[in-house]
Write an enzyme that holds these catalytic residues in place. Sequence first.
Site, PDB file in Angstrom:
ATOM      1  CE  LYS A 130       3.262  -7.365   3.589  1.00 24.13           C
ATOM      2  NZ  LYS A 130       2.278  -7.119   2.531  1.00 24.13           N
ATOM      3  N   GLY A 177       0.800  -1.221   0.000  1.00 20.71           N
ATOM      4  CA  GLY A 177       0.000   0.000   0.000  1.00 20.71           C
ATOM      5  C   GLY A 177       0.833   1.270   0.000  1.00 20.71           C
ATOM      6  CG  ASN A 178       4.883   1.342   1.620  1.00 23.52           C
ATOM      7  OD1 ASN A 178       4.599   0.269   1.103  1.00 23.52           O
ATOM      8  ND2 ASN A 178       6.114   1.699   1.883  1.00 23.52           N
ATOM      9  CE  LYS A 205       1.025  -6.218  -2.008  1.00 25.33           C
ATOM     10  NZ  LYS A 205       0.985  -6.553  -0.608  1.00 25.33           N
ATOM     11  CE  LYS A 210      -8.622  -6.830   2.023  1.00 21.29           C
ATOM     12  NZ  LYS A 210      -7.361  -6.416   2.605  1.00 21.29           N
TER      13      LYS A 210
HETATM   14  P1  ADP Z   1       1.292  -3.878   2.645  1.00 25.86           P
HETATM   15  O1  ADP Z   1       0.435  -2.734   2.260  1.00 25.86           O
HETATM   16  O2  ADP Z   1       2.696  -3.740   2.171  1.00 25.86           O
HETATM   17  O3  ADP Z   1       0.684  -5.211   2.341  1.00 25.86           O
HETATM   18  P2  ADP Z   1       0.830  -4.431   5.478  1.00 25.86           P
HETATM   19  O4  ADP Z   1       0.528  -3.369   6.453  1.00 25.86           O
HETATM   20  O5  ADP Z   1      -0.265  -5.365   5.089  1.00 25.86           O
HETATM   21  O6  ADP Z   1       1.473  -3.723   4.223  1.00 25.86           O
HETATM   22  O7  ADP Z   1       2.043  -5.333   6.023  1.00 25.86           O
HETATM   23  C1  ADP Z   1       3.247  -4.750   6.506  1.00 25.86           C
HETATM   24  C2  ADP Z   1       3.184  -4.614   8.024  1.00 25.86           C
HETATM   25  O8  ADP Z   1       3.245  -5.887   8.652  1.00 25.86           O
HETATM   26  C3  ADP Z   1       4.336  -3.883   8.665  1.00 25.86           C
HETATM   27  O9  ADP Z   1       4.177  -2.486   8.599  1.00 25.86           O
HETATM   28  C4  ADP Z   1       4.283  -4.377  10.114  1.00 25.86           C
HETATM   29  O10 ADP Z   1       3.600  -3.460  10.938  1.00 25.86           O
HETATM   30  C5  ADP Z   1       3.438  -5.650  10.033  1.00 25.86           C
HETATM   31  N1  ADP Z   1       4.040  -6.821  10.662  1.00 25.86           N
HETATM   32  C6  ADP Z   1       3.332  -7.765  11.340  1.00 25.86           C
HETATM   33  N2  ADP Z   1       4.114  -8.721  11.790  1.00 25.86           N
HETATM   34  C7  ADP Z   1       5.376  -8.428  11.401  1.00 25.86           C
HETATM   35  C8  ADP Z   1       6.647  -9.064  11.575  1.00 25.86           C
HETATM   36  N3  ADP Z   1       6.750 -10.212  12.239  1.00 25.86           N
HETATM   37  N4  ADP Z   1       7.735  -8.476  11.037  1.00 25.86           N
HETATM   38  C9  ADP Z   1       7.643  -7.315  10.363  1.00 25.86           C
HETATM   39  N5  ADP Z   1       6.462  -6.664  10.172  1.00 25.86           N
HETATM   40  C10 ADP Z   1       5.340  -7.207  10.674  1.00 25.86           C
HETATM   41 MG    MG Z   2      -1.274  -5.919   3.210  1.00 23.82          MG
END
Ligand code: ADP
Ligand code: MG
Length: 317
Positions: free
Chosen positions: A280, A12-13, A218, A130
Amino acid sequence: MAGELVVIALGGNAIKQAHEEGTTEEQILNVDKTAREMALIIKAGYRPVVTHGNGPQAGALLIQQEESRDHVPAQTLAVCGAMTQGQIGWMMQNRMSFRLLEADIQRPVCSVITQVEVSEDDPDFKDPSKPVGPFYTPEKAQELQREKGYIVREVKPGVTNSWRRVVPSPEPISIVERESIKQLVEAGGIVIASGGGGIPVKREADGSFSGVDAVIDKDRAGFKLAQDINADKLMILTDVEKVYINYNKPDQKGLDSISVAEAEGYLNDGHFLAGSMGPKVQAAIRFAKWSGKEAIITSLDKALDALEGKTGTHIVK
Ligand code: ADP
Ligand code: MG
């Protein structure tokens, strides 16, 4: 064409920062920054196929559907998926074309409006996971459930007015446009595909596909795309440089290189949140297992460094 074929999944960022409102100008600026990173990667000899999320954009579009219902018909969630894919795809191809031109790299850039097949029997259709769109009061949520057939849920139990519409997030089965994507890639094109996890579709008895109101993750769709086009690498770019164990705790530890078995162990021990890092790591595990090659999770600004093995979390078979 030479050069490693890398599916890059943008978080998203890459399109909208958390503190921003989400104006057109803001989004184009973010996408432009992303496009510069992609140009560096292409300049270094990699062949990226880019995919991206659409959460905030789809949420905003759903509000627009709700608020204008008295004037024009609200479009389905599948159509909102297609519209945001077009929106973000355009921004990306527009800025990436320019950043390549500036770097004197002659490569055509285009986005492919991508459908992703799902199964109606997916368990998520019975118990949707979701949350999408705005937050509602319990009264408004009940009204939407009665009148529109939405499935609504209190997404933060105990927090007032935290009701939201929830939609199914089924597993992606296959990328419908995979042949088109492959041919464009083989011809040297820079392709943006399967945005927002793809437009969910189901296969009908006559061989046609029809839209399904769901949102595919995604990162999971990114793995499918990597598999369907036989990619050499899957790189998931988000807002953290590494994946951590004991995340946000005093003893948190960044992971450099882990095996599939280690990653599965940490996943089962609950180190990665279900709605964010979980999918992820899952996608990375699936890729490493399937390809025997590595998947990388890192931040957008470290993408090239991570491809060169200098940082990020690498998941290997
Ligand atoms: P995106 O839009 O890239 O999918 P998300 O917010 O869904 O972003 O996922 C990224 C976030 O996952 C990070 O900002 C962090 O806060 C969170 N996160 C949760 N668990 C972990 C972990 N074990 N290590 C790193 N980040 C984590
Ligand atoms: Mg996400």
